[in-house]
Design a protein around this motif. Structure first.
Motif, PDB file in Angstrom:
ATOM      1  N   ARG A   1       0.933   4.213  -2.777  1.00 55.75           N
ATOM      2  CA  ARG A   1       0.596   5.596  -2.428  1.00 55.75           C
ATOM      3  C   ARG A   1       1.698   6.541  -2.911  1.00 55.75           C
ATOM      4  O   ARG A   1       1.432   7.586  -3.516  1.00 55.75           O
ATOM      5  CB  ARG A   1       0.417   5.707  -0.913  1.00 55.75           C
ATOM      6  CG  ARG A   1      -0.507   6.831  -0.546  1.00 55.75           C
ATOM      7  CD  ARG A   1      -0.733   6.992   0.954  1.00 55.75           C
ATOM      8  NE  ARG A   1      -0.466   5.835   1.768  1.00 55.75           N
ATOM      9  CZ  ARG A   1       0.502   5.788   2.696  1.00 55.75           C
ATOM     10  NH1 ARG A   1       1.277   6.832   2.891  1.00 55.75           N
ATOM     11  NH2 ARG A   1       0.683   4.708   3.423  1.00 55.75           N
TER      12      ARG A   1
ATOM     13  N   LYS B   1       0.830  -1.209   0.000  1.00 60.50           N
ATOM     14  CA  LYS B   1       0.000   0.000   0.000  1.00 60.50           C
ATOM     15  C   LYS B   1       0.861   1.254   0.000  1.00 60.50           C
ATOM     16  O   LYS B   1       0.587   2.224  -0.705  1.00 60.50           O
ATOM     17  CB  LYS B   1      -0.885  -0.002   1.246  1.00 60.50           C
ATOM     18  CG  LYS B   1      -2.249  -0.594   0.965  1.00 60.50           C
ATOM     19  CD  LYS B   1      -3.277  -0.088   1.956  1.00 60.50           C
ATOM     20  CE  LYS B   1      -4.637  -0.593   1.544  1.00 60.50           C
ATOM     21  NZ  LYS B   1      -5.328  -1.328   2.620  1.00 60.50           N
TER      22      LYS B   1
ATOM     23  N   PRO C   1     -12.544  -2.476  -8.654  1.00 60.54           N
ATOM     24  CA  PRO C   1     -11.805  -2.550  -7.390  1.00 60.54           C
ATOM     25  C   PRO C   1     -10.636  -3.523  -7.521  1.00 60.54           C
ATOM     26  O   PRO C   1     -10.722  -4.518  -8.238  1.00 60.54           O
ATOM     27  CB  PRO C   1     -12.843  -3.061  -6.389  1.00 60.54           C
ATOM     28  CG  PRO C   1     -13.908  -3.688  -7.205  1.00 60.54           C
ATOM     29  CD  PRO C   1     -13.916  -2.997  -8.519  1.00 60.54           C
ATOM     30  N   THR C   2      -9.542  -3.204  -6.893  1.00 58.34           N
ATOM     31  CA  THR C   2      -8.365  -4.076  -6.968  1.00 58.34           C
ATOM     32  C   THR C   2      -8.060  -4.642  -5.590  1.00 58.34           C
ATOM     33  O   THR C   2      -8.511  -4.117  -4.570  1.00 58.34           O
ATOM     34  CB  THR C   2      -7.139  -3.275  -7.448  1.00 58.34           C
ATOM     35  OG1 THR C   2      -6.928  -2.222  -6.522  1.00 58.34           O
ATOM     36  CG2 THR C   2      -7.343  -2.703  -8.820  1.00 58.34           C
TER      37      THR C   2
ATOM     38  N   THR D   1      -0.876  -3.010 -10.342  1.00 57.83           N
ATOM     39  CA  THR D   1      -1.785  -2.530  -9.311  1.00 57.83           C
ATOM     40  C   THR D   1      -2.794  -3.594  -8.892  1.00 57.83           C
ATOM     41  O   THR D   1      -3.782  -3.301  -8.239  1.00 57.83           O
ATOM     42  CB  THR D   1      -2.533  -1.263  -9.766  1.00 57.83           C
ATOM     43  OG1 THR D   1      -2.950  -1.458 -11.114  1.00 57.83           O
ATOM     44  CG2 THR D   1      -1.662  -0.046  -9.671  1.00 57.83           C
TER      45      THR D   1
ATOM     46  N   THR E   1      -5.406  -4.489  -3.962  1.00 56.96           N
ATOM     47  CA  THR E   1      -4.607  -3.614  -3.102  1.00 56.96           C
ATOM     48  C   THR E   1      -5.476  -2.659  -2.297  1.00 56.96           C
ATOM     49  O   THR E   1      -5.004  -2.033  -1.354  1.00 56.96           O
ATOM     50  CB  THR E   1      -3.605  -2.797  -3.940  1.00 56.96           C
ATOM     51  OG1 THR E   1      -4.240  -2.390  -5.132  1.00 56.96           O
ATOM     52  CG2 THR E   1      -2.384  -3.607  -4.250  1.00 56.96           C
ATOM     53  N   GLU E   2      -6.739  -2.547  -2.679  1.00 58.55           N
ATOM     54  CA  GLU E   2      -7.620  -1.712  -1.875  1.00 58.55           C
ATOM     55  C   GLU E   2      -8.015  -2.415  -0.581  1.00 58.55           C
ATOM     56  O   GLU E   2      -8.360  -1.783   0.396  1.00 58.55           O
ATOM     57  CB  GLU E   2      -8.881  -1.343  -2.669  1.00 58.55           C
ATOM     58  CG  GLU E   2      -8.618  -0.220  -3.651  1.00 58.55           C
ATOM     59  CD  GLU E   2      -9.714  -0.061  -4.656  1.00 58.55           C
ATOM     60  OE1 GLU E   2     -10.862  -0.468  -4.354  1.00 58.55           O
ATOM     61  OE2 GLU E   2      -9.437   0.454  -5.757  1.00 58.55           O
ATOM     62  N   ARG E   3      -8.001  -3.729  -0.630  1.00 51.80           N
ATOM     63  CA  ARG E   3      -8.423  -4.462   0.559  1.00 51.80           C
ATOM     64  C   ARG E   3      -7.250  -5.008   1.374  1.00 51.80           C
ATOM     65  O   ARG E   3      -7.275  -5.001   2.578  1.00 51.80           O
ATOM     66  CB  ARG E   3      -9.324  -5.617   0.128  1.00 51.80           C
ATOM     67  CG  ARG E   3     -10.029  -6.231   1.306  1.00 51.80           C
ATOM     68  CD  ARG E   3     -11.397  -6.735   0.948  1.00 51.80           C
ATOM     69  NE  ARG E   3     -12.136  -5.826   0.098  1.00 51.80           N
ATOM     70  CZ  ARG E   3     -13.217  -6.221  -0.578  1.00 51.80           C
ATOM     71  NH1 ARG E   3     -13.646  -7.463  -0.519  1.00 51.80           N
ATOM     72  NH2 ARG E   3     -13.866  -5.372  -1.325  1.00 51.80           N
TER      73      ARG E   3
END
Ligand code: FES
Ligand code: FES
Lengths: 227, 173
Positions: A83, A79, A199-200, A215, A202-204
């Motif tokens: 970022r 993450k 949604p990927t 990504t 890496t969002e969770r």
């Protein structure tokens, strides 16, 4: 021969290999801009950031210049990395929004707006042309002059250089010279037409779960969870 | 109109002087910056010709030398005027009115910071702190330091040089 762990995969490489090369050997994708095969690593664009070490002691380094050490743990898509990369793309985009390469990267990273003042320059100072001219063409006709915000790439005394053979190598390698495609929005804006809204993982999760693109854009694990 | 300095334009470094400087460092490329310093001391700036010759002598690409010469603020690529005016715009001098001094000089001599008057007499340049903040605002002219400058005293200092020059020229001519 150093053995290191990249995204949980063990890999043994020749001494002197960079982390980027080791990751590429595994087929992992790390976005790069100033790096180019056949040219000396430069470490100027900071797009290839990866996290090395683990826990509190982890830190961000540029994988194109970082040598592969024995026992290193590398995470290419945590993450924190994503970022920071997003920020780098946003900064690059504010300098040079007319570049297709950078617009594409912005779409890939999910950068949707630029919070900085746009400069509309046509150079991001990645130094690819400088290294091309010096290392591959053996001319050394162009280089960096001045410093700070006045830094730019040019020929000595801003005149036509005597050692330039007009081979065009500098233009060939330039990532900022390919113009963005004509979208519906103004040239200075973020295009975002290729933006993936899926949604990927890496969002969770803290890391990405499959190896389909930088990504985690395959999105399979998210769908699995939803069903 | 004031007279132009002899050889104000098309200045070419005399080869012998340039040669001694290069020889002094036995033409070693790692001594490049020292050579540039010496060249600047000799000619008061870095003439284009000398950078070109240097690139030949040391087999360093010209752009590299040009890059170094533009990177450091202490190197000058343009021929400076006969008198060098340096106004400090460091923090201390800034709050005590350094910018006003710089503006005044610009106005009186019609020269922007970093430039030279048309007659080649004065060059104006600004720096950030000269290390003597207590006597700020500070103006340095030809190596002489003037403290607690006001817009009024600027004129007096400039007049001083005018007088000096007239005296010298009177003697010479
Ligand atoms: S690719 Fe590594 S910093 Fe640009
Ligand atoms: S600020 Fe002017 S001498 Fe320090």
């Amino acid at each position: 021969m150093p053995t290191l762990k990249i995204d949980g995969l063990d890999v043994t490489v020749e001494p002197g290999t960079t982390v980027l090369e080791a990751a590429q050997f595994l087929g992992l994708e790390i976005p790069t801009l100033c790096h180019m095969d056949g040219l000396e690593p430069y470490g100027g664009c900071r797009l290839c950031l990866v996290e090395v070490g683990s826990g509190d002691k982890s830190r961000l380094v540029t994988s194109c210049t970082y040598p592969a050490e024995d026992g290193l743990t590398v995470r290419t898509n945590s993450k924190r990395v994503l970022r920071s990369r997003k920020m780098m793309v946003e900064l690059l985009l504010s300098v040079c929004p007319s570049s297709r390469t950078i617009q594409d990267l912005a779409s890939l990273m999910g950068v949707q707006k630029v919070r900085f003042k746009t400069r509309n320059d046509d150079c991001i100072l990645c130094g690819r042309c400088v290294r091309m001219c010096k290392e591959q063409m053996d001319a050394g006709a162009i280089g960096f002059v001045n410093r700070g915000h006045k830094r730019k790439i040019t020929t000595p005394f801003n005149m036509k250089s005597e050692v330039c053979r007009t081979c065009g190598g500098c233009i060939y390698v330039c990532p900022a010279c390919n113009l963005r495609c004509q979208g519906p929005n103004a040239p200075g804006d973020v295009c975002g037409s290729c933006l993936s809204l899926q949604p990927t993982c890496t969002e969770r999760f803290d890391d990405y779960m499959c190896y389909l693109g930088p990504t985690g854009n395959c999105g399979t694990c998210i769908k699995k969870e939803e069903n | 109109m004031k007279k132009l300095l002899p050889s104000a334009n098309n200045h070419k470094p005399p080869n012998s002087k340039f040669k001694t400087i290069v020889d002094r460092y036995s033409a070693k490329r790692e001594k490049l910056i020292s050579m540039l310093h010496d060249i600047q001391e000799e000619f008061r700036y870095l003439p284009e010709e000398s950078l070109r010759s240097l690139s030949n002598e040391l087999s360093v690409p010209l752009i590299k030398i040009y890059g170094i010469a533009t990177f450091y603020k202490s190197f000058r690529l343009k021929r400076p005027g006969r008198h060098m005016l340096t106004v400090c715009l460091g923090t201390a001098c800034h709050v005590r009115g350094g910018p006003r001094i710089a503006d005044e000089i610009s106005r009186v001599l019609d020269v922007k910071p970093g430039e030279t008057t048309k007659d080649g007499e004065y060059s104006l340049e600004t720096v950030n702190c000269l290390g003597c903040c207590a006597i700020g605002p500070v103006l340095v002219m030809d190596g002489k330091i003037f403290g607690q400058i006001t817009t009024k005293s600027v004129k007096n200092i400039l007049k001083q040089t005018d007088k000096d020059r007239n005296k010298k020229e009177g003697v010479a001519g």
